[in-house]
Design an enzyme around this catalytic site. Structure first.
Site, short mmCIF file in Angstrom:
data_model
loop_
_atom_site.label_atom_id
_atom_site.label_comp_id
_atom_site.label_asym_id
_atom_site.label_seq_id
_atom_site.Cartn_x
_atom_site.Cartn_y
_atom_site.Cartn_z
N ASP A 76 1.27 -7.69 2.34
CA ASP A 76 1.39 -6.25 2.07
C ASP A 76 2.85 -5.83 1.88
O ASP A 76 3.44 -5.17 2.73
CB ASP A 76 0.74 -5.47 3.23
N SER B 95 4.06 2.20 8.43
CA SER B 95 3.81 1.23 7.37
C SER B 95 5.10 0.95 6.62
O SER B 95 5.80 1.88 6.22
CB SER B 95 2.78 1.76 6.39
N HIS C 145 0.82 -1.22 0.00
CA HIS C 145 0.00 0.00 0.00
C HIS C 145 0.85 1.27 0.00
O HIS C 145 0.36 2.34 -0.30
CB HIS C 145 -1.07 -0.02 1.11
N1 ARG Z 1 -4.93 0.79 7.88
C1 ARG Z 1 -3.66 0.91 7.23
C2 ARG Z 1 -3.20 2.36 7.27
O1 ARG Z 1 -3.69 3.13 8.01
C3 ARG Z 1 -3.66 0.37 5.86
C4 ARG Z 1 -4.41 1.16 4.82
C5 ARG Z 1 -4.29 0.59 3.43
N2 ARG Z 1 -5.00 -0.65 3.28
C6 ARG Z 1 -6.32 -0.74 2.95
N3 ARG Z 1 -6.87 -1.92 2.87
N4 ARG Z 1 -7.06 0.32 2.72
O2 ARG Z 1 -2.57 2.95 6.45
N1 GLU Z 2 -1.31 1.48 7.73
C1 GLU Z 2 -0.65 2.53 8.44
C2 GLU Z 2 0.31 3.32 7.57
O1 GLU Z 2 0.22 3.36 6.40
C3 GLU Z 2 0.02 1.96 9.61
C4 GLU Z 2 -1.03 1.52 10.50
C5 GLU Z 2 -1.13 2.38 11.71
O2 GLU Z 2 -1.70 3.48 11.67
O3 GLU Z 2 -0.60 1.87 12.69
O4 GLU Z 2 1.14 4.04 8.02
#
Ligand code: ARG
Ligand code: GLU
Length: 710
Positions: free
Chosen positions: A219, A645, A83
């Site tokens: 990921d 991330s 991502h």
């Molecule tokens: N929750 C994670 C973050 O805050 C991953 C976001 C990307 N993944 C998704 N399935 N939308 O960035």
């Molecule tokens: N998915 C988050 C990011 O892109 C990390 C997840 C979180 O917030 O801990 O940075």
């Protein structure tokens, strides 16, 4: 009783500081070394960060502007999340080469894809410059004067240091402005895409599983950093060579067991661990619920139409992901804070703080802090709420947001240089193409009806943008908006752009969508922002003092500064968790779980045939766990946030165990209050990553250059 309360409160806060909490500055890690080693670490703080010899820090990078990555070979090979690489993968994708769907693998270096604009930043050195930055600052200064003095000092120091280095120099505040650190960074500009799995692996579970455990997302994506022949950063050139880092990460194939020490090394973006109770309460119980409610209603509309039509599902997939990410996270914050008594714990602590203030005359500076916080947050609340409506209800009406892109064009006169107008028109042509490609008007109309009704029902007249106060009937207004505005019609918009003359700018000013946009923006810049900034200025002073007071009250305690997008070390244990009575989560998932979730009819749960074949043959090679299964992801009690991330999660020997990519939504409150019982980060197991690269993609060339420890 009071005494008892006090000691209880202190006990509570020092317990909070243990096991998992804290984002530590690598240069000061020697203060954590003992605890880390007691928890199982077998290396030293100096192995992690040193400016005298190579250390793990030389392998950690800020990837682009918002993620972390790590270098895993002597040839600049870099791992980050799928991502995080997504935009670049998408940029290289076309109908003929759909890398998002099919994945991409460079089987030799000549096939790697340049990504102009993508940078990779490596920290070379940090220095404490607090004394120099604050040298001319006095307690009596107004906040504005103080900031101006600091800005000047920072400018002077940077100018001085720049004379002696080619690195990028910056200075950032820590501990809410009580300390300042200088950072020397090297920024690499030639970064190339090397590989990524198909989205069915890299995004498996999609938004359905986002923030949720158990998780099965592969990921990751692979890039390579290039430098000039001398190893220095350079713009893209065919003559550049793979960057040779001072140190790369070793990769462990041993996996991690429950209770094992683990640490994350990366770039957390923003946390607010030292807010007073009143602020946490406001965030969790006023602001987040409003945003969740508004976004939830929009997502309901999206869902209804997305389920009906395949094309609409794809058109709104990314918008859904964008709104859904915050929606789910904030729900988790509210749940977590209330369920685990985050506000009460803060209040409890504040009682002891107040007692500490009252115990000595010298602490007069701090005596009114908590009272002032209450007052200021009360003043701030209506403006924060107004802002939440503005950004979530107002600007999520797509036609209004799109019209806003023409705001500058509406101000064009015959005096505007033609060159400038042409530039605007060219960029609007592109914007229009992008907008209509993914626009479905019935959704937008329904979102508009729902959001405007919400706005009118819940915000008082003096906290609404002017155009809302002229609305007699929402349905009528929305009908007129979509029938009268040219922004609902692609042909009209494109005709307008193609035949634009300054005399036509006036026509724009009469468009109801643009009128609504201007009304929203003016309300923000004239009513909301000035008040919010003034109050936030006062709050910045209170926050700084409160931080200082807490540090004085507990001189023995190790404090960690809030995340600010600088390199940090956070540590804890590999462990599962119990989010609710009767729910007990194991710390890892396996390929079996992917097969359990498989559903060819649900986009998020389609399994690649090749992966199924490997599963059926149990063809895991050396990447299988000692239990014989293929581990996919695992949780740990390591304090992480957005920006982490792609960060490496490392074992007791500093070897790579996996890549951090998410948190469990039950513990997303860790940005405000960390609780070791419930806060878990989620990583993809490095063995799954290698399995996909090796067995699934057959990119043995990449495996060969990595430093794998069996
Ligand atoms: N929750 C994670 C973050 O805050 C991953 C976001 C990307 N993944 C998704 N399935 N939308 O960035
Ligand atoms: N998915 C988050 C990011 O892109 C990390 C997840 C979180 O917030 O801990 O940075």
């Amino acid at each position: 009783m009071k005494r008892l309360l006090l000691s209880l409160a202190i006990l509570l806060t020092s317990a909070m500081a243990f096991a998992g909490e804290g984002m530590w500055i690598p240069m000061l890690l020697q203060y954590n070394e003992k605890e880390m080693q007691e928890m199982g670490m077998r290396i030293t703080a100096d192995d992690i960060y040193s400016i005298n010899h190579s250390s793990l820090k030389d392998a950690i990078v800020l990837f682009g502007g918002g993620c972390t990555g790590e270098i895993v070979s002597d040839y600049g090979l870099l791992l980050t999340n799928h991502h995080c690489g997504y935009d670049w993968i998408q940029k290289h994708s076309s109908v003929e080469h759909d890398y998002l769907t099919d994945g991409f693998w460079a089987m030799d270096r000549s096939q790697e894809l340049p990504c102009p604009g993508l940078t990779v930043t490596i920290l070379r050195e940090m220095r404490d410059v607090t004394d120099q930055v604050l040298y001319h600052v006095t307690e009596e200064m107004t906040e504005e004067k103080r900031q101006a003095t600091i800005d000047q000092a920072i400018k002077d120091i940077i100018a001085e240091v720049e004379k002696t280095t080619n690195y990028k120099v910056s200075i950032k505040p820590f501990f809410l402005g009580n300390e300042y650190y200088l950072l020397l960074n090297e920024v690499f500009r030639d970064v190339r895409l090397v590989g990524c799995p198909p989205s069915n692996i890299g995004k498996f579970g999609g938004d359905t599983d986002n923030w949720v455990w158990p998780r099965h997302t592969g990921d990751f994506s692979v890039f390579r950093v290039y430098a000039d022949k001398d190893g220095h950063p350079a713009n893209y050139s065919a003559d550049n060579v793979p960057y040779k880092p001072a140190q790369h990460l070793q990769i462990s194939l041993k996996g991690a067991d429950e209770g094992d020490f683990a640490f994350v090394f990366g770039y957390p973006a923003r946390t607010s661990e030292y807010l007073p109770a009143v602020a946490v309460d406001q965030e969790a119980n006023v602001i987040d619920p409003i945003a969740v409610d508004l976004r939830g209603k929009i997502l309901d509309v999206y869902n209804t139409y997305q389920e009906k039509d395949r094309k609409v599902r794809i058109q709104y997939a990314s918008k859904h992901a964008g709104l859904g990410n915050g929606w789910k996270k904030w729900m988790g914050v509210t749940e977590g804070i209330n369920h685990f008594h985050g506000v009460e714990k803060k209040r409890f602590y504040e009682e002891s703080f107040q007692e500490w203030c009252l115990a000595s005359r010298q602490r007069y500076l701090y005596i009114n802090l908590l009272k002032d916080f209450e007052q200021k947050y009360k003043e701030l609340e209506p403006y924060r709420v107004a802002y939440t409506y503005l950004s979530n209800a107002g600007l999520n009406i797509e036609i209004i947001d799109f019209a806003g892109k023409f705001n500058k064009l509406s101000e064009v006169t015959s005096d505007t240089p033609q060159e400038e107008v042409d530039k605007m028109l060219a960029s609007l042509r592109k914007a229009s193409e992008t907008f209509f490609k993914d626009y479905y008007q019935p959704i937008d109309e329904e979102v508009a009806r729902t959001m405007l009704a919400e706005y009118l029902n819940n915000q008082p007249a003096d906290f609404r943008p002017g155009f809302l106060n002229d609305i007699k009937d929402v349905d009528d207004y929305v009908k007129t908006l979509f029938s009268k505005s040219m922004f609902a019609d692609e042909e009209k918009v494109n005709n307008f752009i193609d035949n634009f003359k300054p005399s036509k700018a006036k026509k724009l000013q009469k468009d109801p969508a643009l009128i609504a946009y201007q009304s929203l923006i003016n309300f923000y810049s004239e009513e909301v922002n000035p008040k919010m900034s003034a109050i936030n200025n006062d709050l910045a002073r209170l926050q700084r003092l409160y931080m200082k007071g807490q540090m004085l009250m507990e001189p023995e305690k190790r404090f960690s500064p809030d995340a600010n997008f600088t390199l940090r070390v956070t540590y804890g244990k590999v462990e599962g968790f119990k989010p609710q009575d009767g729910k007990n989560f194991r710390h890892f998932t396996t390929l079996e779980g992917i097969m359990e979730k498989e559903n060819p009819d649900i986009y998020d749960y389609v399994v690649e045939p090749k992966l199924k074949e490997l599963y059926n043959n149990k063809d895991y090679g050396r990447y299988a766990d000692k239990d014989g299964t293929m581990h996919v992801a695992f949780t740990a009690s390591v304090h992480t946030t957005g920006g982490n991330s792609g960060s490496p999660i490392l074992n007791a020997d500093g070897q790579l165990l996996g890549l951090n990519f998410d948190r469990c939504w039950e513990g997303t409150m860790s940005d405000l209050v960390y609780d070791p019982d419930i806060c878990r980060n989620i990583s993809v197991d490095i063995r799954y990553v290698l399995f996909i690269i090796d067995k699934f993609a057959g990119a043995k060339n990449l495996i060969a250059e990595m430093d794998i420890v069996e």
